[in-house]
Motif scaffolding. Sequence first.
Motif, mmCIF file in Angstrom:
data_model
loop_
_atom_site.group_PDB
_atom_site.id
_atom_site.type_symbol
_atom_site.label_atom_id
_atom_site.label_comp_id
_atom_site.label_asym_id
_atom_site.label_seq_id
_atom_site.Cartn_x
_atom_site.Cartn_y
_atom_site.Cartn_z
ATOM 1 N N ILE A 106 -73.951 -31.676 -10.254
ATOM 2 C CA ILE A 106 -74.349 -31.403 -8.871
ATOM 3 C C ILE A 106 -73.451 -32.220 -7.958
ATOM 4 N N MET A 107 -72.819 -31.555 -7.003
ATOM 5 C CA MET A 107 -71.895 -32.223 -6.096
ATOM 6 C C MET A 107 -72.343 -32.011 -4.649
ATOM 7 N N VAL B 98 -74.881 -36.247 -10.900
ATOM 8 C CA VAL B 98 -74.788 -36.041 -9.452
ATOM 9 C C VAL B 98 -73.615 -36.844 -8.893
ATOM 10 N N ILE B 99 -72.704 -36.135 -8.224
ATOM 11 C CA ILE B 99 -71.538 -36.768 -7.610
ATOM 12 C C ILE B 99 -71.652 -36.667 -6.094
ATOM 13 N N ALA B 100 -71.550 -37.797 -5.409
ATOM 14 C CA ALA B 100 -71.410 -37.806 -3.952
ATOM 15 C C ALA B 100 -69.922 -37.756 -3.640
ATOM 16 N N VAL B 101 -69.507 -36.724 -2.918
ATOM 17 C CA VAL B 101 -68.099 -36.546 -2.585
ATOM 18 C C VAL B 101 -67.901 -36.974 -1.134
ATOM 19 N N ASP B 102 -67.291 -38.148 -0.955
ATOM 20 C CA ASP B 102 -66.967 -38.680 0.372
ATOM 21 C C ASP B 102 -68.198 -38.683 1.273
ATOM 22 N N ARG C 264 -70.191 -27.862 -17.570
ATOM 23 C CA ARG C 264 -69.618 -26.537 -17.338
ATOM 24 C C ARG C 264 -70.392 -25.733 -16.293
ATOM 25 N N GLU C 265 -71.493 -26.247 -15.823
ATOM 26 C CA GLU C 265 -72.240 -25.599 -14.728
ATOM 27 C C GLU C 265 -72.204 -26.531 -13.525
ATOM 28 N N PHE C 266 -71.707 -25.994 -12.396
ATOM 29 C CA PHE C 266 -71.496 -26.800 -11.197
ATOM 30 C C PHE C 266 -72.265 -26.202 -10.022
ATOM 31 N N LEU C 267 -73.055 -27.040 -9.360
ATOM 32 C CA LEU C 267 -73.758 -26.665 -8.135
ATOM 33 C C LEU C 267 -73.165 -27.513 -7.016
ATOM 34 N N ILE C 268 -72.479 -26.846 -6.076
ATOM 35 C CA ILE C 268 -71.721 -27.551 -5.047
ATOM 36 C C ILE C 268 -72.361 -27.288 -3.687
ATOM 37 N N TYR C 269 -72.879 -28.351 -3.070
ATOM 38 C CA TYR C 269 -73.476 -28.265 -1.743
ATOM 39 C C TYR C 269 -72.494 -28.836 -0.714
ATOM 40 N N GLY D 88 -66.486 -22.420 -17.508
ATOM 41 C CA GLY D 88 -67.731 -22.742 -16.833
ATOM 42 C C GLY D 88 -68.045 -21.774 -15.705
ATOM 43 N N GLN D 89 -69.052 -22.127 -14.937
ATOM 44 C CA GLN D 89 -69.405 -21.359 -13.741
ATOM 45 C C GLN D 89 -69.825 -22.315 -12.645
ATOM 46 N N GLY D 90 -69.300 -22.082 -11.456
ATOM 47 C CA GLY D 90 -69.648 -22.904 -10.310
ATOM 48 C C GLY D 90 -70.261 -22.077 -9.208
ATOM 49 N N TRP D 91 -71.073 -22.744 -8.391
ATOM 50 C CA TRP D 91 -71.705 -22.113 -7.241
ATOM 51 C C TRP D 91 -71.481 -22.978 -6.008
ATOM 52 N N LEU D 92 -71.108 -22.334 -4.889
ATOM 53 C CA LEU D 92 -71.157 -22.961 -3.574
ATOM 54 C C LEU D 92 -72.478 -22.543 -2.948
ATOM 55 N N LEU D 93 -73.294 -23.524 -2.585
ATOM 56 C CA LEU D 93 -74.664 -23.231 -2.179
ATOM 57 C C LEU D 93 -74.959 -23.725 -0.768
ATOM 58 N N ASP D 94 -75.611 -22.865 -0.001
ATOM 59 C CA ASP D 94 -76.172 -23.248 1.281
ATOM 60 C C ASP D 94 -77.579 -22.667 1.332
#
Length: 221
Positions: free
Chosen positions: A6-7, A26-30, A97-102, A127-133
């Motif tokens: 989770i990013m 869980v990664i906090a990006v900047d 391999r599963e990414f949830l990107i907020y 893998g599979q990634g999602w950009l989520l809002d």
Amino acid sequence: MSGRCIMMCAGDYHPMEIERRPDDFVIAVDGGLSRLLRQGIEPDFLLGDFDSLDPSDGTIVERFRKMGESRFLQLPVVKDDTDTMAATRLGIQRGYREFLIYGGLGARLDHTMANIQTLVWILRQGGQGWLLDRETSVTVIGEGRFVIPESFEGTVSLFSLDTELRNVSIRGMKYNIENAAVRNDFPLGCSNETVNGMQGEILIGAGTALVILTENLINSH
């Protein structure tokens, strides 16, 4: 690995519930750090060049810095990777391999496009990634079958990221096709709709596609 990466990034973000499972990373990006903290989520890792960081979070950054490289990575401002791409590489290296990107969508179209390219890269790593809002979910799919989540109601758009998608079938939605070609110079797959009581699915014979799900949006035309 069963857990998800989770990013939280620094793009436009409408606060939404984030489900954190015990085996998630869980990664906090900047500048995404303050968003996680406001939602009561302590990240497992902090990464970025910190050009979008809230100044009030400086003491927290120093706390992570002291934890060492297992929890913290400062990136140079001048680099080839975006912060989001660097975080994705970290997740892949750790076996996710599963990414949830907020916070990966919004007014910065250049960053949105960069994040879509990041989804392509995730797909090519298996893998599979999602950009989520709050109401929008974006993913990239390749050859095979993609099932629209049963809980989803709204608009489904399909765009080719290659010159052409071959042998495309769309089933269980308002507008269906069988074994068709979808090209990147004509928006044939824009603004389809789910149908109550039917399971929507997309089948692709060859090619890479962008899928955009917009919840509770039904076309008026």
